[in-house]
Design an enzyme around this catalytic site. Structure first.
Site, PDB file in Angstrom:
ATOM      1  N   ARG A 230      13.182   1.789   7.331  1.00 50.12           N
ATOM      2  CA  ARG A 230      12.595   1.037   6.324  1.00 50.12           C
ATOM      3  C   ARG A 230      13.556   0.608   5.209  1.00 50.12           C
ATOM      4  O   ARG A 230      13.137  -0.613   4.661  1.00 50.12           O
ATOM      5  CB  ARG A 230      11.429   0.389   5.856  1.00 50.12           C
ATOM      6  CG  ARG A 230      10.233   0.726   7.362  1.00 50.12           C
ATOM      7  CD  ARG A 230       9.284   0.024   7.346  1.00 50.12           C
ATOM      8  NE  ARG A 230       8.493   1.338   6.770  1.00 50.12           N
ATOM      9  CZ  ARG A 230       8.041   2.146   6.091  1.00 50.12           C
ATOM     10  NH1 ARG A 230       7.747   2.893   7.221  1.00 50.12           N
ATOM     11  NH2 ARG A 230       7.617   3.045   5.432  1.00 50.12           N
TER      12      ARG A 230
ATOM     13  N   LYS B  28     -28.950  -1.019  -7.961  1.00 49.42           N
ATOM     14  CA  LYS B  28     -28.335   0.071  -9.383  1.00 49.42           C
ATOM     15  C   LYS B  28     -27.329  -1.484  -9.991  1.00 49.42           C
ATOM     16  O   LYS B  28     -26.384  -0.655 -11.440  1.00 49.42           O
ATOM     17  CB  LYS B  28     -26.227   0.293  -7.983  1.00 49.42           C
ATOM     18  CG  LYS B  28     -27.013   1.471  -6.938  1.00 49.42           C
ATOM     19  CD  LYS B  28     -26.053   2.151  -6.976  1.00 49.42           C
ATOM     20  CE  LYS B  28     -26.193   3.375  -5.969  1.00 49.42           C
ATOM     21  NZ  LYS B  28     -26.730   3.395  -4.582  1.00 49.42           N
TER      22      LYS B  28
ATOM     23  N   ASP C 265      10.095  15.561  11.361  1.00 50.64           N
ATOM     24  CA  ASP C 265       9.263  15.868  12.583  1.00 50.64           C
ATOM     25  C   ASP C 265      10.727  14.804  13.627  1.00 50.64           C
ATOM     26  O   ASP C 265      10.885  14.259  13.450  1.00 50.64           O
ATOM     27  CB  ASP C 265       8.499  14.169  12.772  1.00 50.64           C
ATOM     28  CG  ASP C 265       6.921  14.475  11.575  1.00 50.64           C
ATOM     29  OD1 ASP C 265       6.731  15.739  12.243  1.00 50.64           O
ATOM     30  OD2 ASP C 265       6.123  13.265  11.391  1.00 50.64           O
TER      31      ASP C 265
END
Ligand code: DCP
Ligand code: MG
Ligand code: MN
Length: 338
Positions: free
Chosen positions: A182, A72, A253
């Protein structure tokens, strides 16, 4: 002396590297592990060369470059491109794959299967494919679920759930975890940790699934439930919610956590995933085991570190204590990005 700051002109193999990098990007997206490794190795080997590698035999002589990649490299140098990358099928399939990977719950194998079945657009999926209920929601709400959720909206969803919960039991806590905890400015979904100091997971799940979730559906806040792909242990509820007056569905969730495990759960559901992995690794190096339920010691391991016993719980309730026991200085959630 090399050119100032411009690594593209500084390296004699920069064009080759650029083309190989495009292939690497593709194989990374398609989770082609072996090719990813081969291309990474070849690129880093090429970066260290001080002369331009032109022929296949020159390339093979370099450690880290195998026969097929060497071919290649030669092709790239002589044609200034790689046929594989310009192959029309390859490029369009790559774009379709990326499109299909955006369907909630669809992984590489599902997305590739849809392509193999001849589907080329979301419309194809919607009108022709045999979709599971989850996948149908993922397709219908494709644009909704791809949008990031502003921090203030994450808070608004949390507040609605918290109000519904407190109408039933004021001692149940609703804590927003995930990227929100966070400190992220926006999130991919809403992660709500539902806990109560002395409650078992069954008590919290029953309260939520039998009482709160139906109530939130009646209110028009919850829009749909989404089945878990992994074998669910009943500790989570996945679905979609929308603020009053908003047409946009958000992924939400609900994570049910017994009081005795809240420390380990906070740690786990705050992430990020890389930080979690490093904490688990550290625990395992210290002969302990960390998961979303607690920190354990005396875990017996056999060959290849296969776990033989669960061990004894050391700490589950106190997030800070888990850091202390592992000998890691406390890291506030905002600094848990790896
Ligand atoms: N988690 C993990 N490993 C995974 C998936 C999740 O440790 N493979 C933990 C860490 C995550 C938390 O669960 O922070 C919540 O998972 P999310 O997928 O919701 O990820 P985040 O909330 O961190 O990011 P996003 O804003 O994309 O939702
Ligand atoms: Mg999240
Ligand atoms: Mn989540």
């Amino acid at each position: 002396k090399k050119h100032d700051g411009d690594s593209k002109t500084a390296n004699p193999n920069s064009r080759t590297i650029e083309v190989l990098q495009q292939m690497l990007d593709y194989y990374t997206r398609t989770s082609d592990v072996w090719r990813t490794i081969a291309y990474r190795k070849a690129i880093s080997a090429l970066r260290q060369q001080t002369t331009k590698i032109v022929t296949k035999s020159e390339a093979i002589a370099i450690p880290g470059i195998g026969e097929r990649l060497a071919a290649k490299i030669e092709e790239i140098v002589f044609t200034n491109r790689l046929r594989r990358l310009e192959n029309a099928n390859f490029t369009t399939e790559d774009h379709i794959l990326q499109l299909f990977l955006g369907v909630y719950g669809a992984g590489v194998s599902q997305a590739s299967r849809w392509i193999a079945q001849g589907y080329r657009s979301l419309d194809d999926l919607r009108t022709k494919a045999d979709l599971t209920r989850n996948q149908r929601v993922g397709v219908e709400r494709y644009d909704d679920f791809r949008q990031r959720i502003p921090r203030s909206e994450v808070e608004a969803h949390g507040a609605i759930v918290r109000r519904a919960v407190h109408e039933v039991d004021a001692d149940v806590q609703v804590i927003i975890g995930g990227s929100y905890r966070r400190g992220a400015a926006n999130s991919g979904d809403i992660d709500l940790i539902i806990t109560k100091p002395d409650a078992t997971i069954e008590q919290i799940r029953d309260l939520m699934v039998d009482g709160i979730v139906p109530k939130l559906f009646d209110q028009g806040f919850l829009q749909t439930g989404l089945a878990t792909t992994s074998r669910g242990d009943g500790s989570k509820w996945h679905g979609a919610s929308a603020l009053p007056g908003s047409a946009i569905w958000r992924r939400i969730d609900l994570l049910f956590v017994p009081g005795a495990e809240i420390g380990a759960a906070l740690l786990y559901f705050t992430g990020n995933d890389i930080f979690n992995r490093s904490m688990r690794l550290l625990a395992s190096k210290k002969g302990m085991r960390l998961n979303q339920r607690g920190l354990y010691r005396d875990v017996l391991r056999g060959a290849n570190r296969v776990k033989l016993t669960d061990g004894t719980l050391v700490e589950g309730r106190d997030e800070r204590r888990i850091f202390e026991i592992l000998g890691v200085p406390w890291r506030p959630p905002e600094h848990r990005i790896c």
